[in-house]
Design a protein around this motif. Structure first.
Motif, PDB file in Angstrom:
ATOM      1  N   THR A   1      22.531 -48.810  20.475  1.00 32.12           N
ATOM      2  CA  THR A   1      22.053 -47.496  20.903  1.00 32.12           C
ATOM      3  C   THR A   1      23.062 -46.405  20.554  1.00 32.12           C
ATOM      4  O   THR A   1      22.711 -45.382  19.953  1.00 32.12           O
TER       5      THR A   1
ATOM      6  N   ALA B   1      13.033 -44.639  18.564  1.00 32.23           N
ATOM      7  CA  ALA B   1      12.555 -45.930  19.079  1.00 32.23           C
ATOM      8  C   ALA B   1      12.490 -46.966  17.957  1.00 32.23           C
ATOM      9  O   ALA B   1      12.815 -48.136  18.167  1.00 32.23           O
TER      10      ALA B   1
ATOM     11  N   THR C   1      13.705 -42.014  26.608  1.00 37.86           N
ATOM     12  CA  THR C   1      13.365 -42.912  25.498  1.00 37.86           C
ATOM     13  C   THR C   1      14.372 -44.051  25.374  1.00 37.86           C
ATOM     14  O   THR C   1      14.001 -45.218  25.239  1.00 37.86           O
TER      15      THR C   1
ATOM     16  N   LEU D   1       6.610 -47.782  22.757  1.00 43.65           N
ATOM     17  CA  LEU D   1       7.691 -47.305  23.615  1.00 43.65           C
ATOM     18  C   LEU D   1       7.856 -45.785  23.541  1.00 43.65           C
ATOM     19  O   LEU D   1       8.143 -45.133  24.543  1.00 43.65           O
TER      20      LEU D   1
ATOM     21  N   ASP E   1       6.315 -51.728  18.372  1.00 43.46           N
ATOM     22  CA  ASP E   1       7.147 -51.424  19.547  1.00 43.46           C
ATOM     23  C   ASP E   1       7.500 -49.943  19.598  1.00 43.46           C
ATOM     24  O   ASP E   1       7.470 -49.321  20.657  1.00 43.46           O
ATOM     25  N   ALA E   2       7.845 -49.392  18.428  1.00 37.49           N
ATOM     26  CA  ALA E   2       8.248 -47.982  18.388  1.00 37.49           C
ATOM     27  C   ALA E   2       7.108 -47.081  18.842  1.00 37.49           C
ATOM     28  O   ALA E   2       7.312 -46.128  19.600  1.00 37.49           O
TER      29      ALA E   2
ATOM     30  N   CYS F   1      13.728 -48.049  25.758  1.00 35.21           N
ATOM     31  CA  CYS F   1      14.044 -48.967  24.657  1.00 35.21           C
ATOM     32  C   CYS F   1      15.108 -49.986  25.055  1.00 35.21           C
ATOM     33  O   CYS F   1      15.017 -51.158  24.688  1.00 35.21           O
TER      34      CYS F   1
ATOM     35  N   HIS G   1      13.616 -52.672  27.078  1.00 32.53           N
ATOM     36  CA  HIS G   1      12.848 -53.540  26.183  1.00 32.53           C
ATOM     37  C   HIS G   1      13.771 -54.490  25.415  1.00 32.53           C
ATOM     38  O   HIS G   1      13.520 -55.686  25.321  1.00 32.53           O
TER      39      HIS G   1
ATOM     40  N   THR H   1      14.368 -50.527  17.888  1.00 31.38           N
ATOM     41  CA  THR H   1      13.598 -51.765  18.005  1.00 31.38           C
ATOM     42  C   THR H   1      13.353 -52.438  16.657  1.00 31.38           C
ATOM     43  O   THR H   1      13.045 -53.627  16.621  1.00 31.38           O
TER      44      THR H   1
END
Ligand SMILES: [Zn+2]
Lengths: 185, 171
Positions: free
Chosen positions: A138, A36, A78, A49, A45-46, A82, A85, A40
């Motif tokens: 990703t 994450a 996950t 999330l 955030d990590a 992410c 997001h 990010t």
């Protein structure tokens, strides 16, 4: 071995054993958190999330049928969280993906070890990867930072291996364009 | 000779060393005759090597020790407020209060001239701040500078009044 261990934990969790959940979290928290974080580039955030992913695992474990391995399922959850997001964030802020990063001359090529300690280089690498479109970022992260195979990535993202390779190629081209100062001449 | 398009399609496998011997031969044969592709591949090879030099900053063990307890609190739907760069009104009142306590404690530490913070280990500072308010999550104190938290979250005039009225919170 690892797979069996996960299957046992998942079965215990399905029977309502909270301790099995704790064990799964402790086993995977680092990998999931860093995944994450890679996506990010933000610790708050990590944390948020990655925990959301574990909560989703907890709440929908009965829907996990074991057709894929547990960690593939966990990664998929996950990555989806992410990606959502990132897409929301990308809508708010248009980033120029082809903007070139100006760099000071660094001879990383002949001395890679020095590059590991070069703060500016590290920041530029982070910025370049962070500026990739969500899907490419990703795929790139799963391949080069997480070390997953093309097949595993395809399974996590529910796409073809060809599409994984195409994303990797495009990501690499974009990174090259952004990091021209380091790789040309 | 294979086409430039095919070279593009095979590039990822070439870079990762997963092309078959035969394809690798054809690929390199193309590069030896097409300077555009050769240059393209050379910069991509370098880029791939470069990005693999990226190092990840590791989180401290204390962070991991708090990971599961924090997750459990969230599961029990008593979530700790998420700290982000947003203005005060977006935060719940309780959080704001907790933060104010942290901030005040931190500011009083940071701005009291008699305390030399430069010689104080950061962990000690964080622990001190944490000890002043058990409600605050360790991560909040760990990841952001107290001054950053204060400046991001609190309006100037509130900050000023806090600094002026912080005696009772001094650690
Ligand atoms: Zn060519």
């Amino acid at each position: 071995m690892v797979k069996n261990e996960d299957t046992l934990l998942v079965n215990r969790l399905k029977k309502g054993e909270r301790k099995a959940f704790d064990e799964l979290v402790n086993k995977y928290k680092k990998r999931i958190y860093y995944l994450a974080y890679s996506l990010t580039n933000n610790h708050a955030d990590a944390l948020d999330l990655s925990q959301e992913a574990f909560i989703k695992v907890y709440k929908s474990i009965h829907r996990f049928r074991g057709r894929s391995s547990f960690y593939t399922w966990l990664y998929r959850i996950t990555v989806n969280i992410c990606l959502n997001h990132l897409k929301k964030k990308a809508k708010r802020k248009e980033i120029s993906f082809d903007e070139r990063i100006e760099v000071a001359q660094v001879d990383w090529w002949s001395n890679p070890k020095k590059a590991l300690e070069n703060k500016e280089l590290q920041e530029n690498l982070t910025r370049a990867i962070d500026s990739l479109p969500p899907q490419q970022k990703t795929v790139f992260t799963l391949r080069h930072l997480e070390g997953l195979s093309h097949k595993e990535i395809a399974s996590i993202l529910g796409c073809s291996i060809g599409s994984v390779k195409a994303n990797l190629f495009q990501a690499l081209q974009k990174l090259r364009n952004r990091l021209k100062g380091y790789v040309e001449g | 000779m294979i086409s430039c398009r095919k070279v593009k399609r095979w590039t990822v496998d070439y870079l990762e060393g997963t092309l078959s011997e035969k394809k690798k031969f054809l690929f390199e044969e193309h590069l030896s005759k097409c300077s555009r592709c050769a240059q393209e591949i050379e910069t991509l090879v370098k880029t791939q090597k470069l990005v693999r030099l990226k190092v990840r900053e590791e989180m401290p063990e204390t962070f991991w020790a708090h990971y599961l307890p924090r997750l459990k609190r969230r599961l029990e739907e008593k979530p700790l407020p998420r700290l982000a760069w947003r203005p005060v009104p977006a935060l719940a009142l309780a959080t704001a209060t907790a933060l104010v306590l942290l901030v005040v404690a931190a500011i009083s530490l940071l701005r009291t001239p008699s305390l030399n913070l430069e010689n104080l280990p950061r962990e000690v500072l964080v622990e001190e701040v944490m000890a002043s308010n058990s409600e605050l999550d360790y991560f909040i104190a760990e990841s952001f500078e107290p001054e950053e938290i204060a400046q991001a979250l609190l309006p100037r005039e509130i900050l000023n009044s806090l600094v002026n009225n912080n005696q009772e919170f001094t650690l």
